[in-house]
Scaffold this motif. Sequence first.
Motif, PDB file in Angstrom:
ATOM      1  N   THR A 191       0.826  -1.213   0.000  1.00 30.23           N
ATOM      2  CA  THR A 191       0.000   0.000   0.000  1.00 30.23           C
ATOM      3  C   THR A 191       0.859   1.262   0.000  1.00 30.23           C
ATOM      4  N   TYR A 192       0.604   2.109  -0.974  1.00 29.17           N
ATOM      5  CA  TYR A 192       1.344   3.346  -1.247  1.00 29.17           C
ATOM      6  C   TYR A 192       2.856   3.119  -1.314  1.00 29.17           C
ATOM      7  N   ARG A 193       3.229   1.996  -1.916  1.00 23.13           N
ATOM      8  CA  ARG A 193       4.628   1.733  -2.211  1.00 23.13           C
ATOM      9  C   ARG A 193       4.834   1.719  -3.726  1.00 23.13           C
ATOM     10  N   ALA A 194       6.069   1.902  -4.137  1.00 17.53           N
ATOM     11  CA  ALA A 194       6.447   1.646  -5.522  1.00 17.53           C
ATOM     12  C   ALA A 194       7.022   0.238  -5.561  1.00 17.53           C
ATOM     13  N   VAL A 195       6.525  -0.595  -6.458  1.00 22.20           N
ATOM     14  CA  VAL A 195       7.057  -1.943  -6.591  1.00 22.20           C
ATOM     15  C   VAL A 195       7.925  -1.981  -7.847  1.00 22.20           C
ATOM     16  N   GLU A 196       9.210  -2.187  -7.641  1.00 26.13           N
ATOM     17  CA  GLU A 196      10.182  -2.174  -8.736  1.00 26.13           C
ATOM     18  C   GLU A 196      10.573  -3.613  -9.077  1.00 26.13           C
ATOM     19  N   PHE A 197      10.337  -4.006 -10.317  1.00 24.89           N
ATOM     20  CA  PHE A 197      10.630  -5.359 -10.768  1.00 24.89           C
ATOM     21  C   PHE A 197      11.968  -5.362 -11.498  1.00 24.89           C
ATOM     22  N   VAL A 198      12.902  -6.174 -11.024  1.00 19.82           N
ATOM     23  CA  VAL A 198      14.248  -6.188 -11.579  1.00 19.82           C
ATOM     24  C   VAL A 198      14.730  -7.633 -11.734  1.00 19.82           C
ATOM     25  N   GLY A 199      15.909  -7.771 -12.344  1.00 20.16           N
ATOM     26  CA  GLY A 199      16.543  -9.073 -12.437  1.00 20.16           C
ATOM     27  C   GLY A 199      16.559  -9.641 -13.840  1.00 20.16           C
ATOM     28  N   PRO A 200      17.382 -10.662 -14.068  1.00 22.66           N
ATOM     29  CA  PRO A 200      17.535 -11.266 -15.402  1.00 22.66           C
ATOM     30  C   PRO A 200      16.226 -11.767 -16.015  1.00 22.66           C
ATOM     31  N   ALA A 201      15.350 -12.336 -15.200  1.00 28.10           N
ATOM     32  CA  ALA A 201      14.082 -12.860 -15.728  1.00 28.10           C
ATOM     33  C   ALA A 201      13.206 -11.740 -16.266  1.00 28.10           C
ATOM     34  N   ILE A 202      13.211 -10.608 -15.604  1.00 27.72           N
ATOM     35  CA  ILE A 202      12.426  -9.454 -16.057  1.00 27.72           C
ATOM     36  C   ILE A 202      13.045  -8.876 -17.329  1.00 27.72           C
ATOM     37  N   LYS A 203      14.374  -8.800 -17.360  1.00 25.71           N
ATOM     38  CA  LYS A 203      15.079  -8.233 -18.510  1.00 25.71           C
ATOM     39  C   LYS A 203      14.803  -9.004 -19.802  1.00 25.71           C
ATOM     40  N   GLU A 204      14.526 -10.293 -19.688  1.00 22.36           N
ATOM     41  CA  GLU A 204      14.293 -11.118 -20.868  1.00 22.36           C
ATOM     42  C   GLU A 204      12.874 -11.001 -21.416  1.00 22.36           C
ATOM     43  N   LEU A 205      11.978 -10.424 -20.640  1.00 28.40           N
ATOM     44  CA  LEU A 205      10.572 -10.386 -21.051  1.00 28.40           C
ATOM     45  C   LEU A 205      10.338  -9.380 -22.168  1.00 28.40           C
TER      46      LEU A 205
END
Length: 421
Positions: A191-205
């Motif tokens: 709640t009222y946070r920024a969720v930052e998605f990182v990492g090799p698996a994300i980079k490949e998408l």
Amino acid sequence: MGMTLTEKILAAAAGKEKVTPGEIVSVKVDVAMMDDILGPRIEIAERLEELGAKIWDPEKVVVISDHYTPPATIRQADIVKFTREWARSCGIRRYHEYEGACHQILAEKGYIRPGMIAVGTDSHTCMGGAVGAFATGIGSTDMLGVLVTGEIWLKVPASIKVFWVGKLGPGVMAKDIILKTCGIIGHAGATYRAVEFVGPAIKELPMDERWCIANMAVEMGAKNGIIEADAITDAFLEALGLDKGKHFSSDPDAVYVREISLDASQLEPQVACPPAVDKVCPVNEVAGEKINQAYVGSCTGGRINDLMMVARILRGRKVAKDTRLLVSPASREVYQRALKAGFLETIADAGGVILAPTCGACVGAHSGLLAGGERCISSTNRNFVGRMGSPQAEIYLASPATVAASALEGRIADPRPYLEG
């Protein structure tokens, strides 16, 4: 002490060198989006007239009729008509109707680019974070202020980092990544946070899959979800004839309130069980549950990559007897691309019904509502009580691959066996 990706974007938009979580800042807005259901008809048009005010920059305003198109009732038709005429009267050239879900239109038209501040009168505006922008949903009163001033005040959110390593296996999609994340963080855990998605698996998408992940950040209560812009983002924008925008990245010493590490290679297809998006489990824990309807579509799960996966699973097979498979492409452009590629023909040959590119059954306004006692598995983003029709119906959320496999069996099913060989 460094800044996170979200903090850097907000600092730049506020004209400051540095911001910290909890700080109140006034930022300049790059794009303001309204839809038909929560757009100008909700106070905005009337209040603008009372104030005698004009829109600060019509070229930065986007109005999209998607929730009520095609209209299913006279009231819906009147709302779409009002939205259309209001946009025209205000000189808003970026008005779209019968073109698809609003967030998909923002994406494929390139209205949201890296480093931008984007706000919209729909909670899933956070989908724009997939290109490294700060994108968030706001209410109609806040939108009124944006339309008059071109600015909005925001509290800088603290950030949660979700780090995904590994490589997704066959039949496992971005929807499984975000459902697993929702299950861990919880429906209110960000709640009222920024969720930052990182990492090799994300980079490949690819971008289609990244949109899905950012879209559902709000299902954890997040203010925004965000993925750093990179070469894949640049290629997407270049194909639209656009520049790459302003790239920001988190500093190595940026502070996060929580860090989570997960392995995509160990991820199985996930299912969110009714009535909560965080009631998540591997598909085999609920496999065999009978369904009446399978739905693929919306701003979360109706893009070309999704339809390609559905067609691959359905090819040469038939939807189970007494099971409805409804497919709504995320936009007219997606519809046309899927038509040319033969995906829609494959889906129709299997017994699927192709619907108009719209919000459709996802919002519970038309096109495939559920009756009492029915059960649906859907690639959409919400499964709370009454979301897609009767409050006595049940909704399971899953990837388009899992939805397609379930349609074939008439019960919740693992898609991986259909992709072997």
